[in-house]
Design a protein around this motif. Sequence first.
Motif, PDB file in Angstrom:
ATOM      1  N   ASN A   1       0.818  -1.209   0.000  1.00 36.96           N
ATOM      2  CA  ASN A   1       0.000   0.000   0.000  1.00 36.96           C
ATOM      3  C   ASN A   1       0.856   1.265   0.000  1.00 36.96           C
ATOM      4  O   ASN A   1       0.548   2.244  -0.687  1.00 36.96           O
ATOM      5  CB  ASN A   1      -0.928   0.008   1.219  1.00 36.96           C
ATOM      6  N   GLU A   2       1.934   1.244   0.770  1.00 39.41           N
ATOM      7  CA  GLU A   2       2.807   2.419   0.831  1.00 39.41           C
ATOM      8  C   GLU A   2       3.500   2.661  -0.499  1.00 39.41           C
ATOM      9  O   GLU A   2       3.597   3.811  -0.971  1.00 39.41           O
ATOM     10  CB  GLU A   2       3.843   2.227   1.940  1.00 39.41           C
ATOM     11  N   LEU A   3       3.990   1.604  -1.143  1.00 40.28           N
ATOM     12  CA  LEU A   3       4.656   1.751  -2.445  1.00 40.28           C
ATOM     13  C   LEU A   3       3.669   2.185  -3.521  1.00 40.28           C
ATOM     14  O   LEU A   3       4.007   2.970  -4.418  1.00 40.28           O
ATOM     15  CB  LEU A   3       5.318   0.429  -2.846  1.00 40.28           C
ATOM     16  N   ALA A   4       2.429   1.680  -3.453  1.00 44.13           N
ATOM     17  CA  ALA A   4       1.422   2.008  -4.456  1.00 44.13           C
ATOM     18  C   ALA A   4       0.800   3.374  -4.223  1.00 44.13           C
ATOM     19  O   ALA A   4       0.223   3.960  -5.143  1.00 44.13           O
ATOM     20  CB  ALA A   4       0.336   0.938  -4.465  1.00 44.13           C
ATOM     21  N   GLY A   5       0.896   3.863  -2.986  1.00 39.98           N
ATOM     22  CA  GLY A   5       0.260   5.127  -2.667  1.00 39.98           C
ATOM     23  C   GLY A   5      -1.250   5.031  -2.582  1.00 39.98           C
ATOM     24  O   GLY A   5      -1.963   6.023  -2.763  1.00 39.98           O
ATOM     25  N   ALA A   6      -1.770   3.831  -2.318  1.00 38.54           N
ATOM     26  CA  ALA A   6      -3.217   3.615  -2.223  1.00 38.54           C
ATOM     27  C   ALA A   6      -3.471   2.358  -1.410  1.00 38.54           C
ATOM     28  O   ALA A   6      -2.590   1.499  -1.268  1.00 38.54           O
ATOM     29  CB  ALA A   6      -3.841   3.485  -3.610  1.00 38.54           C
ATOM     30  N   GLU A   7      -4.688   2.247  -0.890  1.00 32.51           N
ATOM     31  CA  GLU A   7      -5.055   1.066  -0.109  1.00 32.51           C
ATOM     32  C   GLU A   7      -5.517  -0.037  -1.056  1.00 32.51           C
ATOM     33  O   GLU A   7      -6.711  -0.232  -1.278  1.00 32.51           O
ATOM     34  CB  GLU A   7      -6.165   1.423   0.886  1.00 32.51           C
ATOM     35  N   VAL A   8      -4.577  -0.765  -1.614  1.00 29.22           N
ATOM     36  CA  VAL A   8      -4.924  -1.811  -2.582  1.00 29.22           C
ATOM     37  C   VAL A   8      -4.996  -3.192  -1.943  1.00 29.22           C
ATOM     38  O   VAL A   8      -5.512  -4.134  -2.538  1.00 29.22           O
ATOM     39  CB  VAL A   8      -3.910  -1.829  -3.751  1.00 29.22           C
TER      40      VAL A   8
END
Length: 514
Positions: free
Chosen positions: A280-287
């Motif tokens: 989630n941190e690397l993607a910048g979203a709650e995936v």
Amino acid sequence: MGDQQEDHGRGEEGLSGAALTAPVARVAAARPTIAAIATAPGRGGIGVVRISGADLGVVIDALIGRPLVARHATYCAFLAADGSTIDRGVALHFPAPHSYTGEDVLELQGHGGPVVLRVLLERVLEAGRTAGADGDANPAMAVDPASAIRLARPGEFTERAFLNDKLDLAQAEAVADLIDASTEQAARSAARSLEGAFSAAIGALVEALVQLRMLVEATLDFPEEEIDFLEASDARGQLAAIRLQLDATLDQARQGALLREGLNVVLAGEPNVGKSSLLNELAGAEVAIVTAVPGTTRDKVTEAIQVEGVPINIIDTAGLRDTEDEVERIGIARAWAEVDRADVVLHLRDARDAASAAAAGVAPGAVAGPGAQPSAGLAAALVARLRPHVPVLEVWNKIDLCALPARRQGARTVWLSARTGAGIDLLRAALLETAGWHASAESTFFARARHLEALRAAREHLEQAHGHALAGSQRLELLAEELRGAQQRLGEITGEFTADDLLGVIFSRFCIGK
């Protein structure tokens, strides 16, 4: 759409030593005229039907009803067989050889509705059938009425550009790579290859090899002068320079291959070490779902990100441990399958284990993590499963829970907090460094796996040639043979030495209309 306006023909100067280059001849046989919709499927403001062949005069007469000025845009009606209007748009005629394919090319640029484009394409094919049935109208097309104009195969327009020496093979592949580029940096590198930067680098290597081969061949023809001749010409120095030049080209090609293929990064570790939080941190979203319950992630979750223009697929997986839960066991099996296919593995571990171990004077790997499997045992299992040369980055997460600073420890250990983001930039830098990426992206060539294979094989030939050169006159024949092998492998990149079956594989992967 208007790429035919540029004549990409290669120069006539060629390389010296024609007998040594021996490229495969690509003399164009009589080919049928081809046509296809050249724009992407679906609705759009503009749609293009492209036609390429030996003589398009009959098609122009049938659909436009009047001659076209070469290389000038003409607004006109596109006519049906009964004279009614199918659509109105712009017609562009590029007579051979100054076109994208090297043949006569006609582009009909109209409205981008799928129905109107399909009707327009059918009209083009109909005009070809009519011309094929009328030998007086076009005797060349009347040879085979059934195929006077046919639908183009995927990549056939670019294949003809290659066969007609408008593009070399590396440039032709760059056309598809530019279309498929997933990042801005990838598009720039593909454009450099299309403009001929990669081909020019290969050409310079081949030119240097040809000069050295000519020297060695001449020495073989005059053995009584071999020592003075080779030493006076500094043959060994020339060979060393070629090897350095090839290494630099291979390094740039590796960067381009990374831009093209991207990087599959697998997050592996025991349950509750923070894999989903890191995703989630690397993607910048709650995936991915994050809970305190061990075994929350049951299947892989993939998210595509970019780091300095490099495409990276981050793959979150189930926590690796022994379990009796059938569903979780399936997820763990899938996690190991992703590890088997990984380009890089991030082995996540709980920083609190390291802190506890340090306080007790025990090595961190000897302490069990939150799951049932010890961290040291999992690290050994990962190394045992990985393909050769696949790197493992050790990531100690949750430093915020044990008051440890974010830092890099050596080349492949990062301390961070996925919850607060501390140390994430260090991880991004470590990922790129581990993958072999560096900041000289503007000089990168967009390269494929076959290009890297050919460059590595050429380097092997040059290494063997270096050994033979050190042996002097006793191995001149072997030196000449290794130099020939190196040149042939480099020629495979640009298409000077290429099997027909390879061409079929390459162009079949293009989109229709290109």
